[in-house]
Design a protein around this motif. Structure first.
Motif, PDB file in Angstrom:
ATOM      1  N   SER A  36       0.842  -1.200   0.000  1.00 38.70           N
ATOM      2  CA  SER A  36       0.000   0.000   0.000  1.00 38.70           C
ATOM      3  C   SER A  36       0.872   1.244   0.000  1.00 38.70           C
ATOM      4  O   SER A  36       1.840   1.335   0.749  1.00 38.70           O
ATOM      5  CB  SER A  36      -0.894   0.002   1.245  1.00 38.70           C
ATOM      6  OG  SER A  36      -1.628   1.192   1.311  1.00 38.70           O
ATOM      7  N   ARG A  37       0.536   2.198  -0.812  1.00 36.85           N
ATOM      8  CA  ARG A  37       1.288   3.457  -0.886  1.00 36.85           C
ATOM      9  C   ARG A  37       0.774   4.485   0.123  1.00 36.85           C
ATOM     10  O   ARG A  37       1.407   5.502   0.344  1.00 36.85           O
ATOM     11  CB  ARG A  37       1.192   4.050  -2.292  1.00 36.85           C
ATOM     12  CG  ARG A  37       1.796   3.173  -3.354  1.00 36.85           C
ATOM     13  CD  ARG A  37       3.245   3.544  -3.551  1.00 36.85           C
ATOM     14  NE  ARG A  37       3.806   2.836  -4.680  1.00 36.85           N
ATOM     15  CZ  ARG A  37       4.888   2.091  -4.584  1.00 36.85           C
ATOM     16  NH1 ARG A  37       5.490   1.950  -3.437  1.00 36.85           N
ATOM     17  NH2 ARG A  37       5.362   1.489  -5.642  1.00 36.85           N
ATOM     18  N   THR A  38      -0.372   4.216   0.700  1.00 37.12           N
ATOM     19  CA  THR A  38      -0.975   5.161   1.641  1.00 37.12           C
ATOM     20  C   THR A  38      -1.182   4.474   2.984  1.00 37.12           C
ATOM     21  O   THR A  38      -1.201   3.248   3.063  1.00 37.12           O
ATOM     22  CB  THR A  38      -2.331   5.673   1.112  1.00 37.12           C
ATOM     23  OG1 THR A  38      -3.209   4.550   0.943  1.00 37.12           O
ATOM     24  CG2 THR A  38      -2.175   6.404  -0.213  1.00 37.12           C
ATOM     25  N   PRO A  39      -1.350   5.254   4.050  1.00 33.08           N
ATOM     26  CA  PRO A  39      -1.644   4.631   5.350  1.00 33.08           C
ATOM     27  C   PRO A  39      -2.877   3.740   5.252  1.00 33.08           C
ATOM     28  O   PRO A  39      -3.818   4.011   4.507  1.00 33.08           O
ATOM     29  CB  PRO A  39      -1.895   5.833   6.263  1.00 33.08           C
ATOM     30  CG  PRO A  39      -1.109   6.945   5.638  1.00 33.08           C
ATOM     31  CD  PRO A  39      -1.233   6.707   4.153  1.00 33.08           C
ATOM     32  N   THR A  40      -2.851   2.657   6.018  1.00 30.71           N
ATOM     33  CA  THR A  40      -3.921   1.668   6.020  1.00 30.71           C
ATOM     34  C   THR A  40      -4.598   1.677   7.379  1.00 30.71           C
ATOM     35  O   THR A  40      -3.921   1.728   8.401  1.00 30.71           O
ATOM     36  CB  THR A  40      -3.339   0.269   5.746  1.00 30.71           C
ATOM     37  OG1 THR A  40      -2.647   0.293   4.495  1.00 30.71           O
ATOM     38  CG2 THR A  40      -4.401  -0.802   5.721  1.00 30.71           C
ATOM     39  N   SER A  41      -5.914   1.608   7.379  1.00 31.73           N
ATOM     40  CA  SER A  41      -6.620   1.571   8.659  1.00 31.73           C
ATOM     41  C   SER A  41      -6.310   0.252   9.362  1.00 31.73           C
ATOM     42  O   SER A  41      -6.081  -0.779   8.717  1.00 31.73           O
ATOM     43  CB  SER A  41      -8.126   1.719   8.462  1.00 31.73           C
ATOM     44  OG  SER A  41      -8.678   0.531   7.926  1.00 31.73           O
ATOM     45  N   LEU A  42      -6.314   0.286  10.671  1.00 27.94           N
ATOM     46  CA  LEU A  42      -6.062  -0.923  11.442  1.00 27.94           C
ATOM     47  C   LEU A  42      -7.141  -1.968  11.159  1.00 27.94           C
ATOM     48  O   LEU A  42      -6.851  -3.163  11.110  1.00 27.94           O
ATOM     49  CB  LEU A  42      -6.004  -0.578  12.934  1.00 27.94           C
ATOM     50  CG  LEU A  42      -5.307  -1.560  13.838  1.00 27.94           C
ATOM     51  CD1 LEU A  42      -3.913  -1.907  13.358  1.00 27.94           C
ATOM     52  CD2 LEU A  42      -5.247  -1.023  15.258  1.00 27.94           C
ATOM     53  N   ALA A  43      -8.368  -1.522  10.912  1.00 32.34           N
ATOM     54  CA  ALA A  43      -9.460  -2.446  10.591  1.00 32.34           C
ATOM     55  C   ALA A  43      -9.189  -3.171   9.268  1.00 32.34           C
ATOM     56  O   ALA A  43      -9.338  -4.401   9.175  1.00 32.34           O
ATOM     57  CB  ALA A  43     -10.785  -1.695  10.521  1.00 32.34           C
ATOM     58  N   ASP A  44      -8.776  -2.421   8.235  1.00 28.90           N
ATOM     59  CA  ASP A  44      -8.480  -3.045   6.940  1.00 28.90           C
ATOM     60  C   ASP A  44      -7.270  -3.967   7.037  1.00 28.90           C
ATOM     61  O   ASP A  44      -7.261  -5.052   6.450  1.00 28.90           O
ATOM     62  CB  ASP A  44      -8.230  -1.981   5.872  1.00 28.90           C
ATOM     63  CG  ASP A  44      -9.490  -1.255   5.452  1.00 28.90           C
ATOM     64  OD1 ASP A  44     -10.606  -1.736   5.769  1.00 28.90           O
ATOM     65  OD2 ASP A  44      -9.365  -0.191   4.810  1.00 28.90           O
ATOM     66  N   LEU A  45      -6.267  -3.537   7.787  1.00 31.46           N
ATOM     67  CA  LEU A  45      -5.083  -4.370   7.973  1.00 31.46           C
ATOM     68  C   LEU A  45      -5.450  -5.666   8.688  1.00 31.46           C
ATOM     69  O   LEU A  45      -4.980  -6.749   8.316  1.00 31.46           O
ATOM     70  CB  LEU A  45      -4.015  -3.604   8.754  1.00 31.46           C
ATOM     71  CG  LEU A  45      -2.697  -4.338   8.985  1.00 31.46           C
ATOM     72  CD1 LEU A  45      -2.019  -4.697   7.663  1.00 31.46           C
ATOM     73  CD2 LEU A  45      -1.780  -3.496   9.858  1.00 31.46           C
ATOM     74  N   SER A  46      -6.310  -5.578   9.679  1.00 32.30           N
ATOM     75  CA  SER A  46      -6.745  -6.770  10.417  1.00 32.30           C
ATOM     76  C   SER A  46      -7.446  -7.760   9.498  1.00 32.30           C
ATOM     77  O   SER A  46      -7.204  -8.974   9.570  1.00 32.30           O
ATOM     78  CB  SER A  46      -7.693  -6.373  11.553  1.00 32.30           C
ATOM     79  OG  SER A  46      -7.056  -5.516  12.464  1.00 32.30           O
ATOM     80  N   THR A  47      -8.300  -7.264   8.626  1.00 33.07           N
ATOM     81  CA  THR A  47      -9.010  -8.126   7.678  1.00 33.07           C
ATOM     82  C   THR A  47      -8.036  -8.793   6.724  1.00 33.07           C
ATOM     83  O   THR A  47      -8.139  -9.996   6.453  1.00 33.07           O
ATOM     84  CB  THR A  47     -10.062  -7.310   6.900  1.00 33.07           C
ATOM     85  OG1 THR A  47     -10.980  -6.732   7.835  1.00 33.07           O
ATOM     86  CG2 THR A  47     -10.814  -8.174   5.912  1.00 33.07           C
TER      87      THR A  47
END
Length: 120
Positions: A36-47
């Motif tokens: 990912s080139r942009t910050p990722t939400s912790l929720a999306d990362l968890s999924t």
């Protein structure tokens, strides 16, 4: 591989980074964030981590699996990676992104995978 190691730092700094990478889940975090080139939400990362770990070939990971991953990311893995300066965590937005050292760590992980595919 030596270039990747030297770029992480030396002495105690290198030990902290390598210790942080001993966890397979943390290596998954580095891999996901490197895509990912942009910050990722912790929720999306968890999924995404749950999908990688719990064989998403059979469909989406269960909500329980995602919740378990989220809890361990929030309480253990993200803080450890942040302490090792491998990622940046924005608590207000609950988002994560690789730091410059995290990008270097990704190269180290790739080198280890290439040389020790049955271990990493």
């Amino acid at each position: 591989m030596n270039d990747s190691i030297s770029e992480l730092g030396s002495g105690q700094t290198l030990d902290v980074a390598l210790t942080a990478l001993t966890s397979e889940r943390r290596r998954h975090v580095i891999r996901c964030l490197s895509e990912s080139r942009t910050p990722t939400s912790l929720a999306d990362l968890s999924t995404e981590i749950a999908a990688r770990e719990f064989d998403a070939a059979s469909g989406e990971p269960s909500p329980e699996a995602v919740k378990r991953v989220h809890l361990t990311l929030y309480h253990a893995h993200v803080p450890a990676l942040e302490d090792a300066n491998l990622l940046d965590y924005d608590a207000e937005r609950e988002s994560v992104a690789l730091s410059k050292r995290g990008t270097r760590a990704k190269r180290l992980i790739a080198a280890l995978e290439a040389n020790f595919p049955d271990v990493v």
